[in-house]
Design a protein around this motif. Sequence first.
Motif, PDB file in Angstrom:
ATOM      1  N   PHE A  72       0.827  -1.208   0.000  1.00  0.00           N
ATOM      2  CA  PHE A  72       0.000   0.000   0.000  1.00  0.00           C
ATOM      3  C   PHE A  72       0.859   1.256   0.000  1.00  0.00           C
ATOM      4  O   PHE A  72       0.565   2.221  -0.701  1.00  0.00           O
ATOM      5  N   GLY A  73       1.936   1.245   0.759  1.00  0.00           N
ATOM      6  CA  GLY A  73       2.799   2.422   0.854  1.00  0.00           C
ATOM      7  C   GLY A  73       3.351   2.853  -0.495  1.00  0.00           C
ATOM      8  O   GLY A  73       3.408   4.037  -0.805  1.00  0.00           O
ATOM      9  N   SER A  74       3.729   1.895  -1.306  1.00  0.00           N
ATOM     10  CA  SER A  74       4.292   2.219  -2.621  1.00  0.00           C
ATOM     11  C   SER A  74       3.313   3.006  -3.479  1.00  0.00           C
ATOM     12  O   SER A  74       3.710   3.904  -4.217  1.00  0.00           O
ATOM     13  N   LEU A  75       2.041   2.678  -3.387  1.00  0.00           N
ATOM     14  CA  LEU A  75       1.024   3.437  -4.139  1.00  0.00           C
ATOM     15  C   LEU A  75       1.028   4.906  -3.734  1.00  0.00           C
ATOM     16  O   LEU A  75       0.956   5.798  -4.587  1.00  0.00           O
ATOM     17  N   VAL A  76       1.137   5.159  -2.455  1.00  0.00           N
ATOM     18  CA  VAL A  76       1.157   6.537  -1.942  1.00  0.00           C
ATOM     19  C   VAL A  76       2.402   7.275  -2.430  1.00  0.00           C
ATOM     20  O   VAL A  76       2.320   8.436  -2.855  1.00  0.00           O
ATOM     21  N   TYR A  77       3.546   6.606  -2.411  1.00  0.00           N
ATOM     22  CA  TYR A  77       4.795   7.261  -2.814  1.00  0.00           C
ATOM     23  C   TYR A  77       4.789   7.611  -4.299  1.00  0.00           C
ATOM     24  O   TYR A  77       5.175   8.711  -4.694  1.00  0.00           O
ATOM     25  N   PHE A  78       4.320   6.673  -5.127  1.00  0.00           N
ATOM     26  CA  PHE A  78       4.224   6.951  -6.566  1.00  0.00           C
ATOM     27  C   PHE A  78       3.224   8.084  -6.831  1.00  0.00           C
ATOM     28  O   PHE A  78       3.460   8.941  -7.681  1.00  0.00           O
ATOM     29  N   ARG A  79       2.127   8.097  -6.109  1.00  0.00           N
ATOM     30  CA  ARG A  79       1.117   9.152  -6.301  1.00  0.00           C
ATOM     31  C   ARG A  79       1.699  10.517  -5.946  1.00  0.00           C
ATOM     32  O   ARG A  79       1.447  11.503  -6.640  1.00  0.00           O
ATOM     33  N   ASN A  80       2.468  10.593  -4.880  1.00  0.00           N
ATOM     34  CA  ASN A  80       3.087  11.866  -4.511  1.00  0.00           C
ATOM     35  C   ASN A  80       4.033  12.349  -5.603  1.00  0.00           C
ATOM     36  O   ASN A  80       4.065  13.543  -5.911  1.00  0.00           O
ATOM     37  N   LEU A  81       4.783  11.447  -6.212  1.00  0.00           N
ATOM     38  CA  LEU A  81       5.666  11.841  -7.316  1.00  0.00           C
ATOM     39  C   LEU A  81       4.857  12.340  -8.510  1.00  0.00           C
ATOM     40  O   LEU A  81       5.261  13.297  -9.184  1.00  0.00           O
ATOM     41  N   GLN A  82       3.708  11.706  -8.784  1.00  0.00           N
ATOM     42  CA  GLN A  82       2.837  12.174  -9.872  1.00  0.00           C
ATOM     43  C   GLN A  82       2.323  13.584  -9.572  1.00  0.00           C
ATOM     44  O   GLN A  82       2.305  14.445 -10.461  1.00  0.00           O
ATOM     45  N   LEU A  83       1.904  13.835  -8.352  1.00  0.00           N
ATOM     46  CA  LEU A  83       1.400  15.161  -7.977  1.00  0.00           C
ATOM     47  C   LEU A  83       2.491  16.218  -8.084  1.00  0.00           C
ATOM     48  O   LEU A  83       2.232  17.340  -8.525  1.00  0.00           O
ATOM     49  N   ILE A  84       3.708  15.870  -7.691  1.00  0.00           N
ATOM     50  CA  ILE A  84       4.828  16.806  -7.798  1.00  0.00           C
ATOM     51  C   ILE A  84       5.107  17.127  -9.263  1.00  0.00           C
ATOM     52  O   ILE A  84       5.276  18.292  -9.639  1.00  0.00           O
ATOM     53  N   ALA A  85       5.132  16.100 -10.108  1.00  0.00           N
ATOM     54  CA  ALA A  85       5.378  16.315 -11.543  1.00  0.00           C
ATOM     55  C   ALA A  85       4.273  17.162 -12.155  1.00  0.00           C
ATOM     56  O   ALA A  85       4.538  18.060 -12.965  1.00  0.00           O
ATOM     57  N   LYS A  86       3.026  16.905 -11.769  1.00  0.00           N
ATOM     58  CA  LYS A  86       1.894  17.666 -12.288  1.00  0.00           C
ATOM     59  C   LYS A  86       1.994  19.138 -11.895  1.00  0.00           C
ATOM     60  O   LYS A  86       1.759  20.026 -12.712  1.00  0.00           O
ATOM     61  N   SER A  87       2.355  19.395 -10.641  1.00  0.00           N
ATOM     62  CA  SER A  87       2.461  20.791 -10.193  1.00  0.00           C
ATOM     63  C   SER A  87       3.611  21.518 -10.899  1.00  0.00           C
ATOM     64  O   SER A  87       3.521  22.700 -11.178  1.00  0.00           O
ATOM     65  N   LYS A  88       4.697  20.797 -11.216  1.00  0.00           N
ATOM     66  CA  LYS A  88       5.807  21.411 -11.942  1.00  0.00           C
ATOM     67  C   LYS A  88       5.378  21.742 -13.378  1.00  0.00           C
ATOM     68  O   LYS A  88       5.760  22.767 -13.915  1.00  0.00           O
ATOM     69  N   ASN A  89       4.578  20.879 -13.996  1.00  0.00           N
ATOM     70  CA  ASN A  89       4.097  21.127 -15.358  1.00  0.00           C
ATOM     71  C   ASN A  89       3.146  22.310 -15.398  1.00  0.00           C
ATOM     72  O   ASN A  89       3.123  23.055 -16.381  1.00  0.00           O
ATOM     73  N   LEU A  90       2.362  22.502 -14.352  1.00  0.00           N
ATOM     74  CA  LEU A  90       1.434  23.628 -14.316  1.00  0.00           C
ATOM     75  C   LEU A  90       2.178  24.961 -14.183  1.00  0.00           C
ATOM     76  O   LEU A  90       1.692  25.987 -14.655  1.00  0.00           O
ATOM     77  N   LYS A  91       3.333  24.936 -13.535  1.00  0.00           N
ATOM     78  CA  LYS A  91       4.114  26.162 -13.331  1.00  0.00           C
ATOM     79  C   LYS A  91       4.832  26.593 -14.605  1.00  0.00           C
ATOM     80  O   LYS A  91       5.204  27.734 -14.744  1.00  0.00           O
ATOM     81  N   GLU A  92       5.058  25.652 -15.523  1.00  0.00           N
ATOM     82  CA  GLU A  92       5.806  25.965 -16.750  1.00  0.00           C
ATOM     83  C   GLU A  92       4.949  26.610 -17.796  1.00  0.00           C
ATOM     84  O   GLU A  92       3.829  26.667 -17.855  1.00  0.00           O
TER      85      GLU A  92
END
Length: 92
Positions: A72-92
């Motif tokens: 279960f933990g791995s799902l949370v960690y991958f999701r956090n990386l997706q959210l970080i990548a998404k927020s970086k794309n929105l800033k560009e």
Amino acid sequence: MNMTRETLWLVIGFIGQIAFTGRFVLQWLYSEYKKRSVIPVSFWYLSIVGSTLLLAYAIYREDPVFIVGQAFGSLVYFRNLQLIAKSKNLKE
């Protein structure tokens, strides 16, 4: 070096635990450096490495509680990386 299967799995388990603990040390030191509570991206990568190794160890040990917890933990960690990548794309 002649390593038994049991010794190899103990090494995998300990490396996973070290990576998993290392993420807390990383987060603490980074927060001290920034003088505020922050979680660097590398925290999530260490989480994935540690969790994956601990999951492999739990599967080898056939421990269902440990398996479910690490999977279960791995799902949370991958999701956090997706959210970080998404927020970086929105800033560009």
